[in-house]
Design a protein around this motif. Structure first.
Motif, short mmCIF file in Angstrom:
data_model
loop_
_atom_site.label_atom_id
_atom_site.label_comp_id
_atom_site.label_asym_id
_atom_site.label_seq_id
_atom_site.Cartn_x
_atom_site.Cartn_y
_atom_site.Cartn_z
N ALA A 68 47.60 26.80 41.91
CA ALA A 68 46.19 26.03 42.53
C ALA A 68 44.89 26.49 41.29
O ALA A 68 44.17 25.51 40.96
CB ALA A 68 45.66 26.46 43.80
N TRP A 69 45.06 27.60 40.78
CA TRP A 69 44.11 28.11 39.87
C TRP A 69 44.29 27.48 38.37
O TRP A 69 43.25 27.05 38.06
CB TRP A 69 44.26 29.59 39.57
N ILE A 70 45.56 27.12 38.23
CA ILE A 70 45.72 26.60 36.81
C ILE A 70 45.18 24.87 36.98
O ILE A 70 44.66 24.24 36.12
CB ILE A 70 47.21 26.27 36.68
N ASP A 99 37.62 35.77 43.54
CA ASP A 99 37.25 36.85 44.13
C ASP A 99 38.60 37.85 44.07
O ASP A 99 39.73 37.44 44.64
CB ASP A 99 37.14 36.71 45.72
N THR A 100 38.51 39.13 43.15
CA THR A 100 39.55 40.02 42.94
C THR A 100 39.74 41.22 44.21
O THR A 100 40.46 42.06 43.79
CB THR A 100 39.41 40.20 41.66
N ASP A 101 38.45 41.30 44.64
CA ASP A 101 38.43 42.40 45.69
C ASP A 101 39.63 42.46 46.71
O ASP A 101 39.98 41.56 47.40
CB ASP A 101 37.23 42.38 46.37
N GLY A 102 40.21 43.72 46.65
CA GLY A 102 41.39 43.80 47.87
C GLY A 102 42.58 43.14 47.29
O GLY A 102 43.62 43.37 47.99
N ARG A 103 42.62 42.67 46.16
CA ARG A 103 44.06 42.16 45.79
C ARG A 103 45.00 43.34 44.99
O ARG A 103 44.23 44.03 44.26
CB ARG A 103 43.67 40.74 44.76
N SER A 104 46.13 43.14 45.33
CA SER A 104 47.19 44.36 44.54
C SER A 104 47.60 43.75 43.42
O SER A 104 48.62 44.54 42.83
CB SER A 104 48.02 44.59 45.50
N ASP A 105 47.53 42.48 43.21
CA ASP A 105 48.36 41.82 42.06
C ASP A 105 47.17 41.53 40.77
O ASP A 105 47.52 40.61 40.05
CB ASP A 105 48.85 40.46 42.39
N VAL A 106 46.15 42.34 40.60
CA VAL A 106 45.21 42.09 39.41
C VAL A 106 44.90 43.49 38.96
O VAL A 106 44.61 44.41 39.70
CB VAL A 106 43.91 41.24 40.11
N THR A 107 44.70 43.26 37.77
CA THR A 107 43.83 44.30 36.66
C THR A 107 42.93 43.80 36.09
O THR A 107 42.95 42.93 35.25
CB THR A 107 44.80 45.18 36.13
N VAL A 108 41.63 44.42 36.32
CA VAL A 108 40.35 44.02 35.61
C VAL A 108 40.09 44.85 34.55
O VAL A 108 39.79 46.16 34.62
CB VAL A 108 39.20 43.79 36.55
N VAL A 109 39.86 44.40 33.32
CA VAL A 109 39.53 45.04 32.11
C VAL A 109 38.10 44.55 31.63
O VAL A 109 37.99 43.25 31.37
CB VAL A 109 40.62 44.98 30.99
N GLU A 110 37.07 45.62 31.20
CA GLU A 110 35.88 45.14 30.85
C GLU A 110 35.99 45.27 29.61
O GLU A 110 36.43 46.43 28.96
CB GLU A 110 34.92 46.13 31.65
N ILE A 111 35.66 44.39 28.72
CA ILE A 111 35.63 44.28 27.38
C ILE A 111 34.36 43.84 26.64
O ILE A 111 33.51 43.27 27.38
CB ILE A 111 36.76 43.45 26.73
N THR A 122 52.42 37.43 32.29
CA THR A 122 51.19 37.54 33.08
C THR A 122 50.21 36.22 32.91
O THR A 122 50.26 35.49 32.22
CB THR A 122 50.26 38.73 32.65
N PHE A 123 49.27 36.39 34.04
CA PHE A 123 48.47 35.33 34.15
C PHE A 123 46.84 35.91 33.94
O PHE A 123 46.35 36.59 34.64
CB PHE A 123 48.44 34.49 35.48
N MET A 124 46.32 35.32 32.88
CA MET A 124 44.90 36.13 32.41
C MET A 124 43.94 35.04 32.50
O MET A 124 44.06 33.89 31.81
CB MET A 124 45.00 36.77 30.94
N LEU A 125 42.66 35.66 32.93
CA LEU A 125 41.28 34.84 33.06
C LEU A 125 40.21 35.50 32.78
O LEU A 125 40.23 36.55 33.36
CB LEU A 125 41.35 33.86 34.48
N PHE A 126 39.25 35.01 32.16
CA PHE A 126 37.87 35.80 32.07
C PHE A 126 37.02 35.32 33.28
O PHE A 126 37.11 34.21 33.60
CB PHE A 126 37.19 35.32 30.93
N MET A 127 36.57 36.22 33.95
CA MET A 127 35.95 36.12 35.41
C MET A 127 34.34 35.72 35.60
O MET A 127 33.95 35.07 36.20
CB MET A 127 36.14 37.36 36.24
N ASP A 128 33.63 35.98 34.34
CA ASP A 128 32.18 35.84 34.36
C ASP A 128 31.94 34.47 34.02
O ASP A 128 32.58 33.60 33.28
CB ASP A 128 31.60 36.54 33.31
N LYS A 129 30.67 33.95 34.77
CA LYS A 129 30.42 32.34 34.65
C LYS A 129 29.43 32.45 33.38
O LYS A 129 28.93 33.62 32.76
CB LYS A 129 29.36 32.28 35.89
#
Length: 636
Positions: free
Chosen positions: A232-234, A245-257, A282-289
């Motif tokens: 669905a995201w694709i 929304d990544t809060d509470g998900r166990s299948d995601v790792t967020v890296v700040e760069i 993996t499936f990678m996305l930038f989260m910021d608008k």
């Protein structure tokens, strides 16, 4: 548990396959170990695995002499049968079975077109079909079945999916969800050469295949749920950026760069990010608008997938940024080792150790990671080891052994196998085999490492005896590497491999025969002359006359193998031509004066020789006379 099977040499060669691939495939699918010595096959493993292995071996042996026949019912529960239309059998098989072999390697199954005795023998369709038997675990059988159906649907659309509707399975341990896509959405969901589909399957852990415009997702409940969400995201990316929304998900790792390095991590047309996704699944996305990006100096990169894959992709991103901005992630870090079941250990690389441990294009690092089964990445001057505790221990130990080789051959006293008894094989190497092993910078050892995913090195004791150490966490790969090493030690070379080592032909430093400049290479060869010495001559009337249509007697030359005694040494040109070609064709005007008789040819040759001698004498006399000096050209 062992069981021996006796067979013929031809059957043994067929079971072995090219480079031993068939034997390895049977062992992998059955879960047993197969050892083929001469014509004796030894099967080792649990009873169920041995029974499956013997069943697969019988199918392979029967395939050599005729069709494969399978009796039913099947007690092992490892069989799936697919009805393939008769006119699509060649397409599904591929050139020399290439498509079936590709599916077998991808999903870990073994496949045959077979005849059945039992329930599968009934004809379910009015159209002629062939039955394809798929053996293996349930997950692999499901993926291979969907792969075959996708190939058939590309030739006959709707053959399997015409009456299938969307649905979600309720099974927690195993189920199959079905989703329909529009015609303009399938290419985006598939990706370039199927890259998006593979990324979706590996990151979710589910079996994902597209059969025409229908998406099949197989696995347990969590795997299918992740696959539906990621798909669905694709599809949302078609309309533009969106927030997750990544809060509470166990299948995601967020890296700040840093925001300044987003383009460097992404690459041209997302090439770098896609390469990391392909490597780690993996499936990678930038989260910021866009509005938030302008105000913040940091941006968030979300990495979705399984825990092991997420950690590998995270370390890869950290290594990429650390190369552009040293100290961003490693500032304040120290060498440490944890006792957690799952965690990360750090090891400091000093001086030139980093380049030596990295290898050409990272080949040495990848070799150690595969052999130890550990996630290994170099971030700045630190080596990160992530995974289970035994994996991290192997990774650290293999790296230390590698770094000791920088100064030369290792001493056996420096190798402590107290903690590595299960993953290391020690072999004694005679002095006579060292030349074969060390030939061309130990190319034979590098070949063993590449083909078996092992770490191999030499060590020497105080008495000067050499030992070969084979390191790997996988038992089958260690045994395969041991067998290849024994071939080199015995002087048989690496049969069926691309690498060198034993068995090579020893030649001097002179040119090879094919490149020597011999006299017959420099001059005109017999095959290019105008004689019939090397010609094909099906009949006297239609003899091959070379490239031109002129007679063979052209320019005052007779064939080299001409029988002069037959004509008493004085034939006419017409007589010779009729005897040689079967009919007479008058020579061209340029050759008419020279085609009267052999005597005239001889006189012409004598005249030419006398004229050449006179010209040479005149040239020698003229050379004695003083010559006018040549004018020197002006240099501008």
């Amino acid at each position: 548990y062992q069981r021996r099977v006796h067979g013929k040499d031809a059957d043994a060669a067929f079971i072995l396959g090219k480079g031993g691939k068939t034997k390895e495939k049977i062992a992998r699918v059955a879960g047993a170990h197969l050892d083929l010595r001469s014509s004796n096959l030894e099967v080792t493993g649990p009873p169920d695995a041995r029974r499956r292995a013997l069943k697969y071996v019988k199918c392979v042996m029967s395939q050599r002499v005729g069709p494969v026949t399978i009796d039913e019912p099947d007690p092992d529960g490892d069989l799936t049968v697919v009805n393939v239309p008769h006119d699509c059998v060649g397409f599904v098989t591929g050139t020399n079975g290439s498509f079936l072999r590709q599916v077998e390697d991808e999903y870990g199954v073994i496949m045959f077109f077979a005849e059945f005795r039992g329930k599968h023998n009934t004809q379910r369709s009015t159209r002629p079909v062939e039955k394809l038997a798929i053996f293996g675990p349930r997950r692999g059988r499901t993926g291979a079945e969907l792969k075959v159906k996708a190939a058939v649907e590309s030739k006959q659309e709707g053959y399997y999916t015409k009456d299938i509707d969307e649905h979600e399975s309720d099974g927690e341990e195993w189920g199959l969800d079905v989703l329909r896509l529009q015609k303009d959405e399938i290419s985006w969901a598939l990706g370039k050469k199927g890259a998006t589909r593979r990324k979706l399957a590996r990151s979710s852990g589910a079996v994902v295949e597209y059969v025409s415009r229908t998406v099949f997702m197989g696995g347990n409940l969590d795997e299918r749920k992740r696959a539906r969400e990621y798909l669905a995201w694709i599809m949302k990316q078609l309309t533009g950026p969106f927030q997750i929304d990544t809060d509470g998900r166990s299948d995601v790792t967020v890296v700040e760069i840093p925001q300044d390095f987003v383009g460097y991590v992404t690459g041209v047309k997302r090439a770098t990010l896609s390469r990391i996704e392909e490597e780690w699944g993996t499936f990678m996305l930038f989260m910021d608008k866009k509005d938030e990006v302008r105000d913040n100096k940091m941006t968030k990169l979300a990495i979705f997938g399984l825990r092991r894959a997420r950690r590998g992709a995270e370390l890869k991103v950290m290594s990429t940024i650390e190369g552009k901005n040293p100290g961003f992630f490693t500032k304040g870090l120290k060498e440490e080792t944890t006792d957690d079941d799952w965690g990360t250990d750090l090891y400091t690389l000093r001086g030139e150790e980093l380049s030596y441990a990295l290898g050409k294009e990272g080949s040495t690092k990848r070799k150690l990671a595969k052999a130890s089964g550990c996630i290994m990445e170099y971030v700045g001057e630190f080596a990160f080891f992530s995974g289970e505790k035994p994996e991290r221990r192997r990774g650290r130990q293999y790296l230390k052994w590698l770094l000791k080789q920088r100064t030369g051959t290792m001493a056996e006293e420096d190798i402590n196998l107290s903690n590595n008894k299960e993953d290391v094989i020690k072999m004694s190497v005679p002095r006579s085999a060292m030349s074969e092993i060390m030939y061309d910078k130990a190319r034979a050892l590098r070949t063993i490492e590449n083909e078996t995913s092992t770490f191999v090195f030499l060590a020497r004791d105080k008495d000067g005896k050499d030992y070969l150490y084979i390191c790997c966490h996988d038992t089958l790969n260690r045994k395969k590497a041991e067998a290849m090493a024994n071939q080199i030690i015995q002087g048989k070379g690496l049969k069926g491999s691309s690498g060198g080592g034993g068995g090579r032909e020893r030649r001097g430093r002179s040119r090879s025969h094919s490149r020597r400049r011999t006299h017959y290479r420099r001059s005109r060869s017999y095959s290019r002359s105008r004689s019939h010495y090397h010609r094909r001559s099906p009949s006297p009337r239609y003899r091959y006359r070379g490239r031109s249509r002129s007679p063979a007697y052209s320019g005052g030359h007779w064939p080299m193998d001409y029988n002069w005694e037959r004509w008493g040494g004085n034939p006419s040109y017409e007589e010779w031509y009729r005897a040689y070609y079967g009919s007479y064709r008058s020579p061209s005007p340029s050759n008419a004066s020279t085609a009267s008789s052999v005597k005239k040819v001889k006189t012409v040759k004598k005249a030419k020789s006398s004229s050449s001698s006179s010209s040479s004498s005149s040239s020698s006399s003229s050379s004695s006379s003083p010559k006018k000096p040549k004018k020197k050209k002006r240099k501008h």
